[in-house]
Design a protein around this motif. Structure first.
Motif, PDB file in Angstrom:
ATOM      1  N   ALA A  39      19.318   0.119 -47.174  1.00  0.00           N
ATOM      2  CA  ALA A  39      20.434   0.913 -47.708  1.00  0.00           C
ATOM      3  C   ALA A  39      19.950   2.053 -48.588  1.00  0.00           C
ATOM      4  O   ALA A  39      20.668   2.500 -49.492  1.00  0.00           O
ATOM      5  CB  ALA A  39      21.378   0.008 -48.499  1.00  0.00           C
ATOM      6  N   GLY A  45      26.089   1.594 -44.528  1.00  0.00           N
ATOM      7  CA  GLY A  45      27.471   1.860 -44.912  1.00  0.00           C
ATOM      8  C   GLY A  45      28.506   1.034 -44.183  1.00  0.00           C
ATOM      9  O   GLY A  45      29.701   1.307 -44.278  1.00  0.00           O
ATOM     10  N   ARG A 280      21.008   6.608 -57.736  1.00  0.00           N
ATOM     11  CA  ARG A 280      21.618   5.647 -56.814  1.00  0.00           C
ATOM     12  C   ARG A 280      22.942   5.070 -57.311  1.00  0.00           C
ATOM     13  O   ARG A 280      23.818   4.755 -56.509  1.00  0.00           O
ATOM     14  CB  ARG A 280      20.644   4.496 -56.530  1.00  0.00           C
ATOM     15  CG  ARG A 280      19.424   4.914 -55.734  1.00  0.00           C
ATOM     16  CD  ARG A 280      18.764   3.721 -55.066  1.00  0.00           C
ATOM     17  NE  ARG A 280      17.562   4.114 -54.355  1.00  0.00           N
ATOM     18  CZ  ARG A 280      17.542   4.663 -53.159  1.00  0.00           C
ATOM     19  NH1 ARG A 280      18.677   4.888 -52.529  1.00  0.00           N
ATOM     20  NH2 ARG A 280      16.399   5.000 -52.590  1.00  0.00           N
ATOM     21  N   GLU A 281      23.075   4.880 -58.607  1.00  0.00           N
ATOM     22  CA  GLU A 281      24.260   4.200 -59.118  1.00  0.00           C
ATOM     23  C   GLU A 281      25.447   5.164 -59.232  1.00  0.00           C
ATOM     24  O   GLU A 281      25.395   6.127 -59.995  1.00  0.00           O
ATOM     25  CB  GLU A 281      23.967   3.564 -60.479  1.00  0.00           C
ATOM     26  CG  GLU A 281      23.056   2.352 -60.403  1.00  0.00           C
ATOM     27  CD  GLU A 281      23.619   1.257 -59.518  1.00  0.00           C
ATOM     28  OE1 GLU A 281      24.829   0.967 -59.610  1.00  0.00           O
ATOM     29  OE2 GLU A 281      22.852   0.704 -58.698  1.00  0.00           O
ATOM     30  N   LEU A 307      33.868  -1.738 -53.676  1.00  0.00           N
ATOM     31  CA  LEU A 307      32.469  -1.338 -53.601  1.00  0.00           C
ATOM     32  C   LEU A 307      32.388   0.184 -53.602  1.00  0.00           C
ATOM     33  O   LEU A 307      33.204   0.848 -52.948  1.00  0.00           O
ATOM     34  CB  LEU A 307      31.838  -1.886 -52.307  1.00  0.00           C
ATOM     35  CG  LEU A 307      30.395  -1.489 -51.976  1.00  0.00           C
ATOM     36  CD1 LEU A 307      29.435  -2.085 -52.991  1.00  0.00           C
ATOM     37  CD2 LEU A 307      30.032  -1.944 -50.568  1.00  0.00           C
ATOM     38  N   GLN A 309      29.207   3.044 -53.024  1.00  0.00           N
ATOM     39  CA  GLN A 309      27.816   3.055 -52.573  1.00  0.00           C
ATOM     40  C   GLN A 309      27.346   4.497 -52.408  1.00  0.00           C
ATOM     41  O   GLN A 309      28.053   5.334 -51.860  1.00  0.00           O
ATOM     42  CB  GLN A 309      27.718   2.303 -51.243  1.00  0.00           C
ATOM     43  CG  GLN A 309      26.323   2.031 -50.751  1.00  0.00           C
ATOM     44  CD  GLN A 309      26.344   1.183 -49.492  1.00  0.00           C
ATOM     45  OE1 GLN A 309      26.844   1.602 -48.450  1.00  0.00           O
ATOM     46  NE2 GLN A 309      25.829  -0.026 -49.578  1.00  0.00           N
ATOM     47  N   CYS A 311      24.399   7.175 -50.850  1.00  0.00           N
ATOM     48  CA  CYS A 311      23.415   7.307 -49.786  1.00  0.00           C
ATOM     49  C   CYS A 311      22.850   8.731 -49.848  1.00  0.00           C
ATOM     50  O   CYS A 311      23.216   9.521 -50.723  1.00  0.00           O
ATOM     51  CB  CYS A 311      24.016   7.005 -48.424  1.00  0.00           C
ATOM     52  SG  CYS A 311      25.314   8.147 -47.894  1.00  0.00           S
TER      53      CYS A 311
END
Length: 376
Positions: A39, A45, A280-281, A307, A309, A311
């Motif tokens: 990921a 995803g 990333r966060e 969630l 996320q 990328c």
């Protein structure tokens, strides 16, 4: 150790390339710095849109048709569902790029479609609170892929056919000497007359000519709980592209393997990054980019966050791919700059990479993806 081909990057594109080269009886090595189906890049995803009414350019449609065929072949080989058909909507004002581009693709390639009014959109798809005057193109063949399973399936099939794939092995560098590519990793050194680079946002670190034309960008998507989940199930909520004043958004229905209604904005905050030190966060600003569209256009999905996320993908200046040989080293084949809309093409891009690497040419029309277009 010597191979016919070395593929750097075994994500969506690289796994397909390794699989196709192995299918042709080539001795191929795939090198992946993380685990398979990780990921950290561009090939995850849970769901990724696939669609034929391609508003980006009609020339993508023939590649998409072949891509569908090859995804279905992979499903048969792997014995699992990888592609789910939901139908797809391209929504916007009558003069929006998304709507007019989708209509043009349908017209040029004789694609089955419906042209819907605002009232028809709201009647058929009550989850969508689109502005008055909006229209939509509905194309019944659209749907989504399960990206992690697609990558895993390509790798599994490649290994069955004799490919060697190394996980958690980082490429430190490569050189071209006497028509041979010498690739050094943190474990060993490998040689091959053919090198394929499909390294996603890391591609520009491996091929210097990509530095100015395949720039890594950060992207964020979220999954949200709905107060009326039935409105967002597969049979009532197609995948979609929505062109509104807040930006271009894309979304997916709820299914049994996802944590909610998925939504993201194309190019998010237009944020450059270093793929080796990404942010990333996701934070509150990232979430608000998505929430503002949820509140206005999908109010029944404006519930708790399941969630969020982040990328990465590599963006070209014109948002089209790079599929080409290196201009000075024809044994180096490059697949890069997929600009956040490439995963659906991974199966056919694997075929194109194998064509270019093993035979030098491909029957697919890839003229618009030449690296040379940026020479000026």
């Amino acid at each position: 150790m010597t191979f016919d081909h070395i593929v750097i990057g075994v994500g969506g594109m690289g796994s397909a390339a390794v699989c196709e080269l192995a299918r042709r009886g080539q001795r191929v090595l795939g090198l992946e710095q993380f685990e398979i189906a990780h990921a950290n890049g561009s090939s995850h995803g849970l769901t990724r849109i696939i669609r034929l009414a391609y508003n980006e350019h009609p020339n993508y449609v023939p590649l998409l048709r072949r891509s569908y065929e090859m995804w279905r072949r992979l499903e048969a080989d792997a014995g699992e569902e990888l592609l789910v058909i939901t139908g797809g909507l391209d929504l916007g004002a009558s003069d929006s790029r998304v709507l007019t581009g989708a209509l043009e693709a349908c017209r040029q390639h004789d694609l089955a479609h419906e042209h819907l009014s605002t009232g028809e959109i709201k009647s058929r798809y009550p989850a969508f609170n689109v502005p008055d005057g909006f229209e939509a193109v509905y194309q019944p063949d659209a749907g989504y892929l399960r990206p992690e399973r697609c990558v895993t399936a390509h790798v599994a099939e490649a290994r069955k056919m004799g490919a060697e794939i190394h996980e958690r092995e980082t490429v430190l560098g490569w050189e071209h000497r006497n028509e041979t590519f010498i690739v050094k990793t943190d474990r060993a050194t490998y040689e091959a007359p053919s090198l394929v680079v499909t390294a996603g946002p890391w591609a520009s670190k491996l091929v210097s000519e990509l530095g100015a034309v395949a720039k890594p960008k950060r992207q964020v998507v979220g999954w949200f709980q709905s107060s009326e989940p039935a409105l967002f199930e597969v049979d009532r909520c197609p995948v979609f592209i929505l062109d509104v004043e807040e930006g271009e958004y894309y979304g997916f229905p709820i299914d049994s393997r996802t944590p909610g209604f998925k939504l993201g904005r194309f190019h998010h905050l237009h944020e450059d990054l270093d793929p080796d030190a990404p942010r990333r966060e996701p934070d509150a600003v990232d979430e608000e980019v998505i929430r503002r569209a949820l509140r206005r256009y999908f109010p029944a999905a404006d519930g708790p966050t399941s969630l969020i996320q982040a990328c990465m993908f590599a963006m070209t200046p014109d948002r089209h791919f790079i599929l080409d040989h290196h201009p000075e080293m024809p044994g180096l084949t490059i697949g890069a700059g997929f600009a956040g809309h490439g995963f659906k093409f991974a199966s056919v891009i694997g075929e194109i990479m194998a064509d270019l690497a093993a035979g030098g040419v491909t029957d697919h029309n890839i003229e618009m993806f030449s690296l040379k277009r940026f020479a000026s």
